[in-house]
Motif scaffolding. Structure first.
Motif, PDB file in Angstrom:
ATOM      1  N   ARG A   1       8.852  -8.089   7.324  1.00 48.99           N
ATOM      2  CA  ARG A   1       9.956  -8.039   6.369  1.00 48.99           C
ATOM      3  C   ARG A   1       9.520  -7.441   5.044  1.00 48.99           C
ATOM      4  NH1 ARG A   1      13.321 -13.332   8.545  1.00 48.99           N
ATOM      5  NH2 ARG A   1      14.489 -12.084  10.051  1.00 48.99           N
ATOM      6  N   PHE A   2       8.662  -6.422   5.094  1.00 41.83           N
ATOM      7  CA  PHE A   2       8.363  -5.615   3.917  1.00 41.83           C
ATOM      8  C   PHE A   2       9.434  -4.538   3.742  1.00 41.83           C
ATOM      9  CE2 PHE A   2       3.658  -6.065   2.592  1.00 41.83           C
ATOM     10  CZ  PHE A   2       3.687  -7.434   2.798  1.00 41.83           C
ATOM     11  N   THR A   3      10.084  -4.124   4.836  1.00 43.68           N
ATOM     12  CA  THR A   3      11.218  -3.199   4.755  1.00 43.68           C
ATOM     13  C   THR A   3      12.515  -3.908   5.121  1.00 43.68           C
ATOM     14  OG1 THR A   3      10.783  -2.440   7.025  1.00 43.68           O
ATOM     15  CG2 THR A   3       9.812  -1.172   5.235  1.00 43.68           C
ATOM     16  N   GLY A   4      12.477  -4.805   6.094  1.00 46.20           N
ATOM     17  CA  GLY A   4      13.640  -5.616   6.424  1.00 46.20           C
ATOM     18  C   GLY A   4      13.727  -6.833   5.518  1.00 46.20           C
ATOM     19  N   ALA A   5      14.711  -7.682   5.781  1.00 42.16           N
ATOM     20  CA  ALA A   5      14.918  -8.875   4.958  1.00 42.16           C
ATOM     21  C   ALA A   5      15.632  -9.934   5.781  1.00 42.16           C
ATOM     22  CB  ALA A   5      15.735  -8.537   3.712  1.00 42.16           C
ATOM     23  N   ALA A   6      15.541 -11.178   5.318  1.00 37.52           N
ATOM     24  CA  ALA A   6      16.215 -12.295   5.982  1.00 37.52           C
ATOM     25  C   ALA A   6      17.724 -12.151   5.820  1.00 37.52           C
ATOM     26  CB  ALA A   6      15.740 -13.616   5.383  1.00 37.52           C
ATOM     27  N   ALA A   7      18.446 -12.150   6.922  1.00 39.57           N
ATOM     28  CA  ALA A   7      19.892 -11.975   6.892  1.00 39.57           C
ATOM     29  C   ALA A   7      20.601 -13.271   6.526  1.00 39.57           C
ATOM     30  CB  ALA A   7      20.384 -11.482   8.254  1.00 39.57           C
ATOM     31  N   GLY A   8      21.713 -13.128   5.815  1.00 40.51           N
ATOM     32  CA  GLY A   8      22.560 -14.275   5.522  1.00 40.51           C
ATOM     33  C   GLY A   8      23.469 -14.595   6.684  1.00 40.51           C
TER      34      GLY A   8
ATOM     35  N   SER B   1      12.786  -8.667   0.222  1.00 37.84           N
ATOM     36  CA  SER B   1      11.688  -8.298   1.111  1.00 37.84           C
ATOM     37  C   SER B   1      10.354  -8.708   0.495  1.00 37.84           C
ATOM     38  CB  SER B   1      11.708  -6.795   1.371  1.00 37.84           C
ATOM     39  OG  SER B   1      12.910  -6.393   1.987  1.00 37.84           O
ATOM     40  N   GLY B   2       9.293  -8.651   1.307  1.00 38.71           N
ATOM     41  CA  GLY B   2       7.952  -8.943   0.821  1.00 38.71           C
ATOM     42  C   GLY B   2       7.201  -7.670   0.442  1.00 38.71           C
ATOM     43  N   ARG B   3       6.024  -7.847  -0.154  1.00 35.23           N
ATOM     44  CA  ARG B   3       5.179  -6.707  -0.489  1.00 35.23           C
ATOM     45  C   ARG B   3       3.773  -7.205  -0.809  1.00 35.23           C
ATOM     46  NH1 ARG B   3       8.522  -7.171  -5.183  1.00 35.23           N
ATOM     47  NH2 ARG B   3       7.312  -7.783  -7.031  1.00 35.23           N
ATOM     48  N   CYS B   4       2.822  -6.289  -0.780  1.00 31.74           N
ATOM     49  CA  CYS B   4       1.455  -6.583  -1.207  1.00 31.74           C
ATOM     50  C   CYS B   4       0.932  -5.383  -1.974  1.00 31.74           C
ATOM     51  CB  CYS B   4       0.555  -6.890  -0.012  1.00 31.74           C
ATOM     52  SG  CYS B   4      -1.111  -7.452  -0.490  1.00 31.74           S
ATOM     53  N   GLU B   5       0.323  -5.645  -3.121  1.00 32.18           N
ATOM     54  CA  GLU B   5      -0.184  -4.576  -3.977  1.00 32.18           C
ATOM     55  C   GLU B   5      -1.594  -4.912  -4.454  1.00 32.18           C
ATOM     56  OE1 GLU B   5       4.057  -3.198  -6.006  1.00 32.18           O
ATOM     57  OE2 GLU B   5       2.771  -4.631  -7.051  1.00 32.18           O
ATOM     58  N   VAL B   6      -2.373  -3.871  -4.656  1.00 33.72           N
ATOM     59  CA  VAL B   6      -3.698  -3.997  -5.265  1.00 33.72           C
ATOM     60  C   VAL B   6      -3.680  -3.243  -6.582  1.00 33.72           C
ATOM     61  CG1 VAL B   6      -6.159  -3.506  -5.023  1.00 33.72           C
ATOM     62  CG2 VAL B   6      -4.825  -4.181  -3.011  1.00 33.72           C
ATOM     63  N   ARG B   7      -3.956  -3.959  -7.682  1.00 31.36           N
ATOM     64  CA  ARG B   7      -4.074  -3.303  -8.987  1.00 31.36           C
ATOM     65  C   ARG B   7      -5.541  -2.995  -9.233  1.00 31.36           C
ATOM     66  NH1 ARG B   7      -2.276  -7.020 -12.217  1.00 31.36           N
ATOM     67  NH2 ARG B   7      -4.186  -7.503 -13.350  1.00 31.36           N
ATOM     68  N   ARG B   8      -5.859  -1.723  -9.330  1.00 32.99           N
ATOM     69  CA  ARG B   8      -7.233  -1.264  -9.518  1.00 32.99           C
ATOM     70  C   ARG B   8      -7.279  -0.421 -10.792  1.00 32.99           C
ATOM     71  NH1 ARG B   8      -9.836   1.207  -4.300  1.00 32.99           N
ATOM     72  NH2 ARG B   8     -10.054  -1.037  -3.895  1.00 32.99           N
ATOM     73  N   SER B   9      -7.820  -1.005 -11.859  1.00 26.68           N
ATOM     74  CA  SER B   9      -7.793  -0.360 -13.184  1.00 26.68           C
ATOM     75  C   SER B   9      -6.334  -0.083 -13.542  1.00 26.68           C
ATOM     76  CB  SER B   9      -8.645   0.905 -13.194  1.00 26.68           C
ATOM     77  OG  SER B   9      -9.994   0.575 -12.904  1.00 26.68           O
ATOM     78  N   ASN B  10      -5.971   1.197 -13.736  1.00 31.22           N
ATOM     79  CA  ASN B  10      -4.593   1.528 -14.098  1.00 31.22           C
ATOM     80  C   ASN B  10      -3.767   1.972 -12.897  1.00 31.22           C
ATOM     81  OD1 ASN B  10      -5.030   1.039 -16.872  1.00 31.22           O
ATOM     82  ND2 ASN B  10      -5.943   3.074 -17.110  1.00 31.22           N
ATOM     83  N   GLU B  11      -4.322   1.823 -11.701  1.00 32.31           N
ATOM     84  CA  GLU B  11      -3.643   2.269 -10.487  1.00 32.31           C
ATOM     85  C   GLU B  11      -3.093   1.060  -9.729  1.00 32.31           C
ATOM     86  OE1 GLU B  11      -4.745   4.777  -6.397  1.00 32.31           O
ATOM     87  OE2 GLU B  11      -6.331   4.001  -7.704  1.00 32.31           O
ATOM     88  N   VAL B  12      -1.909   1.213  -9.149  1.00 32.37           N
ATOM     89  CA  VAL B  12      -1.327   0.197  -8.284  1.00 32.37           C
ATOM     90  C   VAL B  12      -1.214   0.775  -6.883  1.00 32.37           C
ATOM     91  CG1 VAL B  12       0.661  -1.261  -7.794  1.00 32.37           C
ATOM     92  CG2 VAL B  12      -0.063  -0.910 -10.153  1.00 32.37           C
TER      93      VAL B  12
END
Length: 550
Positions: free
Chosen positions: A466-473, A482-493
């Protein structure tokens, strides 16, 4: 034999209490955070034929099918061949188990030389070898996921306490202190179960204990059949989707037909997509758990003991070679995601039959999140199982920041992580505002955690959905975030996919964000007082509150 009603009440509740005590012993004796804090383990008592009689209320996925999981062990090692000190072990998903990290221990309960039952425990183990620490997101077959244990008969004196089997396990895991400590916790839990049943037999007699075990399963069956009889007969259909297969193909669809006929239900997953090349496949034992858990939660009272009697009115089928019944040697580590979509599909079908008992989709995704690092003293492996926001129901908002209905793990406290791990620290742990699906009843909010990496050459590995999909009502309710995961490296995401292994550097900050649950009913029907409370609690922002109110 005919049981006195008073004695039956005492004995049945004593058996249930013993199973719960086993669960407490398992958690309090554990070494790893995944078992000690997240509580990713379970315990149960079985009768002499290996059918579940009572269980601790911990992880539905691990115990809904513990009876069927025991049967391959029973077939290979009948109870008549067991001796004092013997115990049975299995984790092989293609011999009746679930996934390799869930290792089941079964200890026979002897009374006067006769096996009258079994004490059972299962724990999700932090590391069982395989191609990567904690979890191998790149596994393309089950062999790459860890050490495979087919049904085995072992002896405590010969094979444990420094014996061959214990040494084999220790040699194949990266974190032996935590892993072997958790195995010892399973043994301790089973010992409690054995002792409590033996005490009951000594006080009331073996015959009455055995009769109680049978009667308790019959009671659950009667209650389940009575609940099913209240559902209108018919065939109801549902489906749910995963984002992808981890290799760029998707969405992947689960389809189900739920047929209610009098006091029984048939659940058929014909039409579900074929198995995939990654670890998202779901072994059949897990599918049974997902299906039965959903039906019991939606259709019955929570006071019905969950045992093999409750399974008798329900049949589950799925095509061989499908996502929900894969062929060997397909990898299955992330089977909880596809099992959760099976749960969603069954709940959609239930919503057509009894709409007042159904709930909207939650984020309903097990996000198994692993940080690992090879330091001077060896491997350090952190693994946690995340949920998200729960789906809303006809009379209640969804719960915020909880695990999904099949997993039920707790969130590990930050203090426990600080105590056990030196190569990272948690810098943020918070609810996600505006992640809930709108509705007369809103979905639960998701949450996020951020980890600052304090050592070079650490690794993050996880699987999610569910990073592109989502829980339906449901019935007009809105979808969750939706969910996501990010890595912040210095000034880069750096944005990561939903199923990945990624090398980290010192100073990186990894943020995993889990989505919210779907809403139930039309958003315009939500009382203004509840919108104001959500704003005060930080569940929604001012702009969302103003938009909702208008």
């Amino acid at each position: 034999m005919q049981l006195d009603p008073v004695e039956y009440a005492i004995l049945s509740q004593s058996v249930i209490a013993a199973a719960r005590e086993m669960g407490v012993k398992l958690i309090r004796s554990a070494y790893s955070t995944i078992l000690r804090e997240a509580r990713d383990g379970s315990a149960a008592l079985l009768d002499a034929e290996g059918f579940t009689v009572a269980q601790a209320e911990l992880i539905p996925m691990q115990l809904g099918s513990i009876g069927p999981i025991f049967q391959p062990c029973k077939a290979m090692f009948p109870k008549e061949t067991l001796e004092e000190g013997d115990f049975l072990v299995i984790n092989d998903p293609y011999s009746g188990g679930q996934h390799l990290q869930d290792v089941f221990f079964f200890h026979p309960i002897f009374v006067d030389g006769e096996v009258i039952g079994f004490a059972a425990s299962v724990a999700h183990h932090l590391d069982l070898g395989g191609g990567a620490p904690g979890l191998n997101a790149a596994a393309r077959d089950v062999y790459a996921e860890g050490l495979i244990i087919p049904p085995m008969k072992l002896n405590m004196a010969r094979d444990w306490h420094g014996g061959g089997f214990q040494r084999l396990l220790r040699a194949n895991v990266r974190v032996p202190q935590q892993t072997m400590g958790d195995f010892d916790a399973q043994i301790a839990a089973n010992n409690i179960g054995v002792l409590r049943v033996q005490e009951l037999a000594a006080r009331y007699g073996t015959a009455k204990v055995k009769a109680t075990m049978a009667a308790l399963q019959d009671y659950s069956e009667r209650r389940m059949r009575a609940a099913i009889a209240q559902v209108p007969d018919g065939t109801y259909r549902g489906e749910a989707q995963m984002d992808d297969d981890g290799l760029g193909r998707g969405p992947i669809t689960v389809r189900v037909a739920v047929t209610v006929a009098g006091e029984s239900i048939a659940v058929d997953f014909a039409g579900t997509d074929p198995q995939v090349g990654t670890n998202l496949n779901c072994p059949f034992a897990s599918l049974i758990s997902a299906s039965v858990s959903c039906l019991k939660a939606a259709l019955t009272s929570p006071d019905i003991p969950f045992n093999d009697g409750a399974l008798r009115p329900i049949t589950v089928t799925a095509p061989k070679g499908s996502l929900l019944n894969p062929n060997h040697p397909a990898p299955v580590r992330a089977r909880m995601i596809s099992a959760s979509r099976a749960w969603n599909a069954v709940m959609m079908a239930v919503s057509q039959a009894t709409p007042e008992r159904a709930i909207a989709q939650g984020y309903d995704t097990t996000t198994a999140f692993c940080l690992s690092w090879l330091g001077p003293q060896g491997w350090s492996v952190y693994l946690e199982v995340y949920g998200g926001g729960y789906g809303a129901g006809i009379g209640n908002d969804g719960c915020d920041a909880v695990d999904n209905p099949l997993s039920n793990c707790s969130n590990t406290p930050v203090e426990a992580m600080d105590q056990d791990f030196s190569f990272f620290r948690v810098t943020e742990y918070a609810l996600r505002p505006d992640s809930s699906g709108l509705g007369a009843r809103r979905g639960g909010a998701g949450f996020s955690r951020s980890y600052e990496i304090l050592a070079e050459e650490a690794l993050v590995s996880y699987y999610s959905d569910r990073f592109t999909g989502a829980a339906a009502g449901l019935f007009g309710g809105g979808k969750g975030a939706s969910g996501r995961c990010e890595v912040r490296r210095s000034n880069e995401v750096i944005s990561l996919d939903s199923k990945v292994s990624f090398p980290l550097r010192r100073g990186d900050v990894v943020t995993i964000s889990l989505g919210g649950g779907g809403g139930y009913g039309q958003p315009a029907e939500r009382p203004a007082a509840l919108i104001a409370r959500d704003l005060e609690d930080g569940i929604i922002t001012r702009s969302m509150a103003d938009s909702w109110a208008s």
